[in-house]
Each structure stands twice: as C-alpha cells, then as structure tokens.
Motif scaffolding. Structure first.
Motif, short mmCIF file in Angstrom:
data_model
loop_
_atom_site.label_atom_id
_atom_site.label_comp_id
_atom_site.label_asym_id
_atom_site.label_seq_id
_atom_site.Cartn_x
_atom_site.Cartn_y
_atom_site.Cartn_z
N UNK A 134 6.04 44.49 -21.74
CA UNK A 134 4.99 43.93 -22.59
C UNK A 134 5.51 42.72 -23.36
N UNK A 135 6.74 42.77 -23.82
CA UNK A 135 7.32 41.63 -24.53
C UNK A 135 7.46 40.42 -23.60
N UNK A 136 7.83 40.66 -22.32
CA UNK A 136 7.91 39.55 -21.37
C UNK A 136 6.53 38.93 -21.14
N UNK A 137 5.49 39.77 -21.05
CA UNK A 137 4.13 39.25 -20.88
C UNK A 137 3.67 38.49 -22.11
N UNK A 138 4.09 38.93 -23.30
CA UNK A 138 3.83 38.14 -24.50
C UNK A 138 4.44 36.74 -24.36
N UNK A 139 5.67 36.67 -23.86
CA UNK A 139 6.30 35.37 -23.68
C UNK A 139 5.56 34.51 -22.68
N UNK A 140 5.04 35.10 -21.62
CA UNK A 140 4.24 34.36 -20.65
C UNK A 140 2.98 33.80 -21.31
N UNK A 141 2.31 34.62 -22.11
CA UNK A 141 1.13 34.12 -22.82
C UNK A 141 1.48 33.00 -23.78
N UNK A 142 2.60 33.15 -24.50
CA UNK A 142 3.01 32.12 -25.45
C UNK A 142 3.33 30.81 -24.74
N UNK A 143 3.89 30.88 -23.53
CA UNK A 143 4.21 29.67 -22.77
C UNK A 143 2.95 28.91 -22.36
N UNK A 144 1.83 29.59 -22.28
CA UNK A 144 0.55 28.91 -22.03
C UNK A 144 -0.06 28.39 -23.33
N UNK A 145 0.07 29.16 -24.40
CA UNK A 145 -0.57 28.81 -25.67
C UNK A 145 0.04 27.57 -26.31
N UNK A 146 1.36 27.54 -26.46
CA UNK A 146 2.01 26.52 -27.28
C UNK A 146 1.75 25.10 -26.79
N UNK A 147 2.00 24.76 -25.51
CA UNK A 147 1.74 23.37 -25.10
C UNK A 147 0.27 23.01 -25.06
N UNK A 148 -0.59 23.96 -24.67
CA UNK A 148 -2.03 23.66 -24.61
C UNK A 148 -2.59 23.40 -26.00
N UNK A 149 -2.20 24.22 -26.98
CA UNK A 149 -2.71 24.04 -28.34
C UNK A 149 -2.25 22.71 -28.94
N UNK A 150 -0.98 22.36 -28.73
CA UNK A 150 -0.48 21.09 -29.26
C UNK A 150 -1.19 19.91 -28.63
N UNK A 151 -1.39 19.94 -27.31
CA UNK A 151 -2.08 18.85 -26.64
C UNK A 151 -3.52 18.70 -27.13
N UNK A 152 -4.21 19.82 -27.33
CA UNK A 152 -5.58 19.76 -27.85
C UNK A 152 -5.61 19.21 -29.27
N UNK A 153 -4.63 19.59 -30.09
CA UNK A 153 -4.58 19.06 -31.46
C UNK A 153 -4.38 17.55 -31.46
N UNK A 154 -3.53 17.06 -30.56
CA UNK A 154 -3.29 15.62 -30.49
C UNK A 154 -4.48 14.89 -29.89
N UNK A 155 -5.20 15.54 -28.96
CA UNK A 155 -6.43 14.95 -28.43
C UNK A 155 -7.44 14.68 -29.53
N UNK A 156 -7.50 15.59 -30.51
CA UNK A 156 -8.46 15.46 -31.59
C UNK A 156 -8.05 14.44 -32.64
#
Length: 497
Positions: free
Chosen positions: A107-129
């Motif tokens: 479960x901790x490894x799957x958390x890391x997989x989810x985080x690897x999708x969240x972090x770059x996508x959220x930063x890119x969207x913030x900079x888009x705005x």
C-alpha cells in the motif's frame, strides 16, 4: 457557469485545490516518521520491514516522477491529477486497514505511485494558471509554503494521531484528506487541458525508471547493509550503466522522455542541480531532528510533532517574503541570502548537547532553517521551470521533484553513514545519549557546509545562463522570482529501524 469562466472568476480556489494536493503529498512523506515504533509493534514488523514502510513510498515516488510528469503532459494534467489522487486515497485507506506487513508495504508503494502522478501534474496546472508576472511569483510562494508546511505538519499530525488513536489513523487521515482534495480538484479545476497527445517514450521511460529504482534502492539499503555490500554495489553499478544507456537512447529518439529543448535556456539544469543539493540537506533534517528530540531529549511523538510548528511557520513566512525580497535586492542575492540563512541555522543546530532542551537548542535554529528553506525552495522551483515550453511543463515539474528526491536519498545515505560512524566511534567512551548527539552534530555541521557551498555555486550558475536571465525582462513584474537561481517529503527519509 462553464469551466473556463469558473477558472477566470475563481483562480484562488483553483490554486488552493492544487496547493492542497501538494500539501497532501508532502504530509504523507513525513507523517509516518514519529510513528515507526508503534507501527513496528502494531503490525508485527521486523526491523528491515519497518524500514520499508518508509522506503517503499520513497522508491516508487522517486523512480516514477519523470514518467508521471510526461504522462500528465500527454494525457492531460487534470486527468492524471484526478487519477493520482484517487489511487493515493485508496492506497492510504488500504495501509490503515492492513492486516499483514506485505499489505502495508504494498500500500505504501501504491501511495508513492499516486504521489508521482500528483506532484508534477499539480505544479504544471498551478503554473498554467499563472503563466507570468507577479501571479506566478505568488503561486510559487504558495507552493513553497505548503511544501514546507506539509513536511512539518506530517510530523505533528503523526504524533497527535498516533498518541490519541493509534498508528492506523495516520493513514486514515491521509485517505480522508486525499478524498477531500480530490473533490476540490473536480469542483474547481477546469477540464480544459486535454493533453498534447503524441507518442510516449516507452524505452526511455523504462530505462530511466529502472536506473532511478536501482539508485534509490541502493542508497537506502546502504544504511543497513553497508556501502561495500554486494547488493548495494550491484544496484549502484546497474544505476550508473542504465543512466548512461538512457542518455544514449534519448539522443536518438524523436519523442524523447527528456527532450533537449527542456534545457535550452540553461536555467532548468542549474535549478535542478541546486535543488538536488538543497534536497540532500532538507530530507536529512527531517530524519535527524525528530530522532534527537525523541532519543536524546526524551520527547514523545506529540511533543516532537508540536516542536515542528515554529519551523512550519517560519517556512511559510520565508516563502511569502521571497517575491518582495527578490524585487528589492535582486533574485540571485535573495537566493544566496536564503541558502546562507538556512546554513546558519544548521550550524547553530550543530551545537546541540545531550543535556540540552528544545527551547535552548532547537527552537532558534528551526526558525532560521525554516525561513531560509522556504525562500530557497520557491526560488529554485521557479528556476527549474522557467522558460520551459508549455507542452513540457508536467515533465519539468516531475524533473525538479525527482532531483530533490534523488538528492535527498544521496544526502541521507551519506549523512546517516557519517553520523553512524561517529556515534560508533564515540560509544565505547561516552554515554549513549552523548554518542548519539555527537553523530547528529556531525550531520548538521556537514549539512551547513553543503548549503554554504550551494550558496557560492548559485550565482556562478546564474551567470552562466543566457544574457538577461538573471534579471526579469520587461514582460515580468519585479515581484516575479523566476529569474534568480530560483525555485518535501519528502520526501521521506528511510526509517531508523
């Protein structure tokens, strides 16, 4: 009300939802640190398995960030962010309900997989705005504030929940928070981003992911097995070979995972190198300081967590002040001052004693470190994404997160080895608390030296950038901190075992 109008009329809500996603990732990287003894006892873990409660998250997160950033660019950042948050919430719930060590670590490894999708996508969207001007400076200031606050808040929340209701609640709380953030993203972040399309560089992605996996695994395993262990040397050697192969593959591919255009301005490479150096100190701080508070000062999980609040407040203040400081003194000077401030705090922290206290030995240094770290993180994130083509924003976000994670893994492995050897050498001659403190003092002293060297290096790298990059061009406002050398969890240090 259509999505585009909603984005225009409520940009604050969009940024708040995206910042909350970043906060959640950083929170999850540190929330287990103070609860490891309770997790080990409650889940029936061995010392080695306890280490992997932390390492499984860090390994998946660090190895998959580049892939997560590129997938976000190709398929759509909002879509990838929503999927990442859903996986993150489900994995967090599974970790809290885990009835066996294997389920918890998976479960901790799957958390890391989810985080690897969240972090770059959220930063890119913030900079888009906030594509330019003072708006981008404010967005990055918010990003720096929530990143530092998330790391410190994880230690606090972990202590509170563990002491009040038990360790499973640290994961239940993250699951609930992730679900709320997911609802906010769905409600406020518009759908307009459909991705750039194009081909996915499967060979390059597989090569660099395997390389990063070997590198991070080797570094984290070196703490227990030693640097000369055959598995450690094999993993590090494989990482080196795979990284060379990755560089050779990328030069020949028209749809490279890391295209050369990403480094056209010279600022991206400088920002990532400096961020790796900052990460090497940042991650180690969140490892050694809670250990000193608990193993030497005798504080419990709750007191250790509460002790992070001044650091978090100072971090947010430093992040908020950096646009103003950049406007007044220039971005390179602001970055250098931030790094030197953090170095001064670590040097002060290196004077801790076995008979000290939080008020006399930790509080003052924490304030200096928090101020410097908050300001430096904003500046280095800005530098690492400045001038990046819009279609590569997600990849740039994944790259700067990767360099921080990998820098943190390298720094933590080196500093724990150094601190452990100092403690082992002192143990026959000193009481246990004094021997441990000697090791921690050494780690903080070396960390201060690394940051001082980074402060010297930063203006040199800035000068090597193309003409005009050290000062904001006329299209930017003076408050924008993008043109300095400017720019968690958390990374997440390996467990103490």
């Amino acid at each position: 009300m259509n999505a585009a109008h909603r984005q225009t009329s409520r940009p604050g809500a969009v940024l708040a939802a995206l910042a909350a996603a970043q906060f959640t990732v950083m929170l999850a990287t540190s929330i287990v640190n103070v609860a490891l003894p309770q997790i080990r006892a409650g889940a029936g873990l061995s010392d080695g398995a306890t280490t992997w409660v932390v390492n499984a998250y860090g390994l998946a997160f660090g190895a998959l960030l580049l892939a997560g950033g590129r997938v976000a660019d190709l398929l759509g950042r909002r879509r990838v962010l929503v999927a990442g948050l859903a996986l993150f919430a489900a994995a967090s719930l599974a970790a809290g309900l885990a009835a066996s060590p294997s389920v918890l670590i998976t479960a901790r490894a799957l958390q890391g997989l989810g985080a690897a999708a969240i972090a770059p996508a959220a930063l890119a969207l913030a900079l888009d705005g906030a594509p330019s001007g003072a708006g981008r400076g404010r967005a990055l200031a918010v990003w720096g504030a929530v990143s530092g606050a998330g790391g410190a808040g994880g230690v606090l929340l972990g202590g509170v929940l563990t002491q009040a209701w038990g360790w499973p609640w640290i994961f239940h709380a993250v699951a609930l928070g992730s679900a709320l953030v997911l609802a906010s993203v769905v409600a406020y972040v518009p759908r307009g981003d459909g991705g750039t399309g194009g081909r996915f560089d499967l060979l390059g992605t597989a090569t660099v992911t395997l390389a990063l996996t070997c590198l991070v695994w080797g570094l984290t395993t070196a703490r227990g097995a030693g640097w000369s262990g055959p598995w450690v040397l094999g993993a590090l050697g494989a990482a080196a070979v795979l990284l060379v192969a990755f560089a050779a593959v990328e030069v020949r591919r028209p749809h490279a995972l890391v295209p050369p255009r990403l480094f056209a301005t010279g600022r991206v490479a400088a920002g990532n190198l400096l961020m790796a150096l900052l990460g090497s100190v940042w991650i180690a701080l969140f490892f050694f300081l809670p250990l000193y508070q608990q193993q030497v000062l005798g504080e419990g999980p709750l007191a250790t967590g509460v002790g992070q609040l001044p650091f978090a407040a100072a971090n947010m203040l430093g992040s908020a002040l950096v646009p103003r400081l950049s406007r007044r003194f220039g971005a390179p000077a602001a970055l250098t001052a931030a790094l030197l401030t953090e170095a001064a705090g670590l040097l002060w922290l290196s004077r801790i004693g076995a008979d000290g206290s939080y008020l006399t030995g930790v509080l003052g240094p924490s304030l200096l470190i928090g101020l410097g770290l908050g300001a430096a993180f904003v500046q280095l994130t800005a530098l690492a994404v400045d001038g990046v083509p819009p279609q590569d924003a997600g990849l740039a976000g994944g790259l700067v997160n990767t360099t921080r994670q990998v820098g943190g893994a390298i720094g933590l492995a080196a500093l724990t080895t150094l601190a452990g050897s100092v403690t082992a050498h002192a143990s026959p001659h000193l009481p246990v608390a004094e021997a441990l403190t000697a090791g921690y003092r050494t780690a903080f002293t070396v960390s201060a030296a690394v940051l001082a060297a980074t402060a010297v290096l930063a203006p040199l790298l800035t000068r090597r950038a193309p003409a005009g990059t050290a000062a904001a061009p006329s299209s930017r406002t003076p408050a924008d901190p993008v043109h300095p050398a400017g720019g968690p969890h958390a990374a997440h240090p390996p467990a103490s075992g």
